[in-house]
Design a protein around this motif. Sequence first.
Motif, PDB file in Angstrom:
ATOM      1  N   ILE A  47      -2.880 -10.678  -3.604  1.00  0.00           N
ATOM      2  CA  ILE A  47      -1.483 -10.282  -3.419  1.00  0.00           C
ATOM      3  C   ILE A  47      -0.754 -10.241  -4.756  1.00  0.00           C
ATOM      4  N   ALA A  48      -0.938 -11.257  -5.577  1.00  0.00           N
ATOM      5  CA  ALA A  48      -0.249 -11.300  -6.868  1.00  0.00           C
ATOM      6  C   ALA A  48      -0.719 -10.175  -7.786  1.00  0.00           C
ATOM      7  N   ALA A  49      -2.005  -9.869  -7.782  1.00  0.00           N
ATOM      8  CA  ALA A  49      -2.507  -8.772  -8.611  1.00  0.00           C
ATOM      9  C   ALA A  49      -1.902  -7.439  -8.165  1.00  0.00           C
ATOM     10  N   MET A  50      -1.800  -7.240  -6.854  1.00  0.00           N
ATOM     11  CA  MET A  50      -1.180  -6.015  -6.342  1.00  0.00           C
ATOM     12  C   MET A  50       0.271  -5.935  -6.806  1.00  0.00           C
ATOM     13  N   TRP A  51       1.007  -7.027  -6.698  1.00  0.00           N
ATOM     14  CA  TRP A  51       2.396  -7.039  -7.133  1.00  0.00           C
ATOM     15  C   TRP A  51       2.506  -6.775  -8.631  1.00  0.00           C
ATOM     16  N   ILE A  52       1.621  -7.356  -9.416  1.00  0.00           N
ATOM     17  CA  ILE A  52       1.668  -7.146 -10.867  1.00  0.00           C
ATOM     18  C   ILE A  52       1.483  -5.668 -11.196  1.00  0.00           C
ATOM     19  N   VAL A  53       0.504  -5.026 -10.583  1.00  0.00           N
ATOM     20  CA  VAL A  53       0.233  -3.613 -10.862  1.00  0.00           C
ATOM     21  C   VAL A  53       1.441  -2.754 -10.509  1.00  0.00           C
ATOM     22  N   PHE A  54       1.979  -2.915  -9.310  1.00  0.00           N
ATOM     23  CA  PHE A  54       3.099  -2.074  -8.896  1.00  0.00           C
ATOM     24  C   PHE A  54       4.401  -2.457  -9.606  1.00  0.00           C
ATOM     25  N   TRP A  55       4.617  -3.728  -9.854  1.00  0.00           N
ATOM     26  CA  TRP A  55       5.807  -4.195 -10.574  1.00  0.00           C
ATOM     27  C   TRP A  55       5.829  -3.623 -11.983  1.00  0.00           C
ATOM     28  N   MET A  56       4.717  -3.782 -12.696  1.00  0.00           N
ATOM     29  CA  MET A  56       4.662  -3.294 -14.068  1.00  0.00           C
ATOM     30  C   MET A  56       4.733  -1.771 -14.105  1.00  0.00           C
TER      31      MET A  56
END
Length: 164
Positions: A47-56
């Motif tokens: 979940i955190a990796a997905m958020w990092i990709v889309f956030w960045m």
Amino acid sequence: MAARLVHLARWVGAVAFLMVFGVFVAAVFMRYVVGSPIQWSDEFVTIAAMWIVFWMSALVIRDDEQVSIDMLWAALPPSGRRIMGLVSALFFGAVFAIAVPPVLDYVLFLWRTRTNVLEWRLDFVFMCLPLFFAAVVLRCALTVFRLLSPSWRSHVTHGPDARP
């Protein structure tokens, strides 16, 4: 103001990445050294990796920092680059703008469901998708605005690899 927000978004992304790395290392240590795996680590890292990709991608990475194959772009004169930039920005902006309402609707529908281990609501988990889609629409609109402005040449001729 915008520079401060981008700076803050970079820090949020960096801290999130450090958290993912820390949890991943702790999970490997607990599983293979201690012999007692952390049950929630895989779910959290995913979940955190997905958020990092889309956030960045939504808030930090500029268009000229994206990976692209620009052989055609580099071969065009500035007026051709302007037309190509306008067509692509209008096309992708329209596609993502059309997609925002159904994506948001589906993400909001997910409030009923929770993740398996952490039991986080899936609407919160996937809220990064509408954020990303909206950022793409905004970026495309800004590109169209820049390429229709009197200073459009400065947006297509910053160097051999210039991008709008």
